[in-house]
Design a protein around this motif. Structure first.
Motif, PDB file in Angstrom:
ATOM      1  N   ALA A  85       0.861  -1.186   0.000  1.00  0.00           N
ATOM      2  CA  ALA A  85       0.000   0.000   0.000  1.00  0.00           C
ATOM      3  C   ALA A  85       0.894   1.232   0.000  1.00  0.00           C
ATOM      4  N   ASN A 235      -4.256   6.567   0.328  1.00  0.00           N
ATOM      5  CA  ASN A 235      -4.554   5.167   0.391  1.00  0.00           C
ATOM      6  C   ASN A 235      -4.436   4.630   1.817  1.00  0.00           C
ATOM      7  N   SER A 238      -6.229   1.345   2.723  1.00  0.00           N
ATOM      8  CA  SER A 238      -5.518   0.076   2.536  1.00  0.00           C
ATOM      9  C   SER A 238      -4.456  -0.150   3.604  1.00  0.00           C
ATOM     10  N   SER A 311      -2.661  -3.127  -2.818  1.00  0.00           N
ATOM     11  CA  SER A 311      -3.998  -2.648  -2.476  1.00  0.00           C
ATOM     12  C   SER A 311      -4.042  -1.129  -2.523  1.00  0.00           C
ATOM     13  N   ASP A 312      -4.862  -0.594  -3.419  1.00  0.00           N
ATOM     14  CA  ASP A 312      -5.002   0.852  -3.584  1.00  0.00           C
ATOM     15  C   ASP A 312      -6.439   1.130  -3.990  1.00  0.00           C
ATOM     16  N   GLY A 399      -8.206  -3.336  -4.601  1.00  0.00           N
ATOM     17  CA  GLY A 399      -8.486  -2.140  -3.821  1.00  0.00           C
ATOM     18  C   GLY A 399      -9.951  -2.005  -3.494  1.00  0.00           C
ATOM     19  N   LEU A 420     -12.598  -5.547   2.565  1.00  0.00           N
ATOM     20  CA  LEU A 420     -11.212  -5.597   2.123  1.00  0.00           C
ATOM     21  C   LEU A 420     -10.329  -6.228   3.188  1.00  0.00           C
TER      22      LEU A 420
END
Length: 430
Positions: A85, A235, A238, A311-312, A399, A420
């Motif tokens: 992230a 972000n 995340s 993960s974004d 994401g 998530l």
């Protein structure tokens, strides 16, 4: 109105706390480190010799953190499972000579960082936060989390062309915030104010990395509170989910070595010693292998079996601009995390990566969606392709779908952060 029973909102409540506590990348990694410490992780210094003991460890460098958990009996060639992230967000950052002003107004000189939606920063109550470096080389975090600055918009009466031509902002002339009144601009005023605020003796600060942030707290939005509005979700959403997933995976007996790698400077290309295109992640992973008695062969085997979920945040379909999206791919908020695909390698996902993410979501009983850009629109990118190319690690881009990306205040579904985190946990535990 009473909130309807949907998902456990405890995770999203905690995300709001994390966002409010993390106005800068430096605060974000400090907040994550504090949580990891409470879960039994310990900080290791890059300048020290590392041992091969099991347990949770982490490295802090500037606005980046890499944390990992070595299970009992892990072999030197045990592969890693990484959640990647980034900690930075587009914003207004203080220049080296910050004290400025004109016509009786005192201002702070700022530089544009990344690609913010500039109009979203107008007429906002802004605080200032970041890292102060002292004469002895030590650093202190500072956070003035109250209305301190404001970028005032020009009244429509003085620019009637806005109605016909739209708002046009010059980054240099129109984005300098005011923070007081006074005809005499005095060099050193801002830093002196921050020294006093942080309880630092006058004249001790010789360097600074400072930035502005909206002081409006995160909040649930909508008739049924099904949306979340807040800053820096691109972000830190995340980073928060990855931290929670790593702690959950460490509490079990993972077959691989779970890792959280949260980098700085993604918004301007990742090319720094704390960015994804720097050596930090590779150094940490290699040193972990060698500390457990491994050889270069063990390092090669470990990397060959490693998988990273980058993960974004991504784009939810916008109800007012649906034509900007691919007509067959319309990710919706509260529909679960998104799998991001681009055949020109703006995202790192391929078919095997889709299978990897599918397995994690199925294990967690989490729905997921697919995202691909409209062919007529340019596609953004992430740390995913950088991680894959730099380290030879199989990487998958995922994401949460949001609206208002790069605004001072973004919007997501209130259930998606929880979904998530569950998917990331299942991935790290596999």
């Amino acid at each position: 109105m009473t909130e309807p029973a949907r998902f456990d909102r405890g995770h999203t409540d905690d995300l709001m706390t994390f966002l409010a506590a993390s106005p800068t990348p430096y605060h974000a990694v400090a907040t994550a480190a504090e949580r990891l410490e409470k879960a039994g992780f310990r900080q290791v210094a890059e300048t020290d010799a590392w041992d091969g003991t099991s347990g949770g460890k982490y490295v802090l460098r500037g606005g980046a953190i890499v944390a990992w958990y070595v299970p009992e009996g892990a072999a030197p060639h045990t592969p890693f499972r990484i959640v990647g992230a980034h900690t930075d967000s587009p914003n207004l950052r203080v220049k080296p000579l910050p004290d400025s002003g004109a016509h009786g107004w005192r201002q702070v000189a700022v530089e544009i960082y990344g690609g913010p939606l500039l109009n979203s920063w107008l007429d906002r109550d802004l605080g200032i936060a970041g890292r102060l470096t002292l004469r002895d080389g030590s650093t202190r975090l500072v956070n003035v989390d109250r209305p301190l600055l404001r970028v005032p918009q020009l009244a429509i009466h003085l620019d009637r062309s806005v109605t016909a031509d739209g708002l046009k902002l010059d980054k240099q002339r129109h984005m300098q915030p005011v923070w007081g009144l006074g005809r005499d601009v005095r060099d050193g005023d801002l830093i002196a104010f921050l020294e006093e605020t942080a309880g630092i003796p006058a004249g001790e600060v010789t360097g600074w990395d400072l930035m502005t942030h909206s002081v409006e707290p995160p909040a649930y939005l909508g008739r049924d509170h099904e949306l979340l509005a807040g800053p820096r979700m691109d972000n830190l959403l995340s980073v928060h989910a990855g931290t929670a997933a790593l702690m959950a995976a460490a509490s079990g007996n993972p077959a691989s070595i779970p890792v959280l790698a949260a980098f700085d400077h993604e918004e301007n290309g990742s090319q720094s010693d704390t960015g994804a295109d720097g050596p930090l992640l590779g150094n940490v992973l290699e040193r972990s292998v060698f500390a457990r008695g491994g050889s270069y062969e063990d390092r090669a085997r470990a990397f060959a079996g490693t998988v990273c979920l980058s993960s974004d945040t991504g784009h939810a379909v916008h109800p007012n601009y649906a034509e900007r999206h691919d007509p067959t791919h319309h990710p919706r908020v509260n529909g679960g995390p998104i799998l991001k695909v681009n055949v020109n390698n703006r995202y790192a996902t391929d078919g095997s990566g889709r299978a990897e993410f599918t397995a994690a979501c199925e294990a967690a009983d989490v729905p997921f969606q697919s995202f691909v850009s409209n062919n007529s629109m340019p596609c953004g990118t992430t740390i995913g392709p950088i991680t894959a190319a730099r380290h030879g690690i199989r990487t998958v881009d995922i994401g949460v779908a949001i609206l208002s990306m790069h605004s001072v205040r973004e919007l997501c579904g209130a259930d998606d952060p929880f979904l998530l985190a569950n998917a990331l946990t299942a991935f790290l535990e596999r």
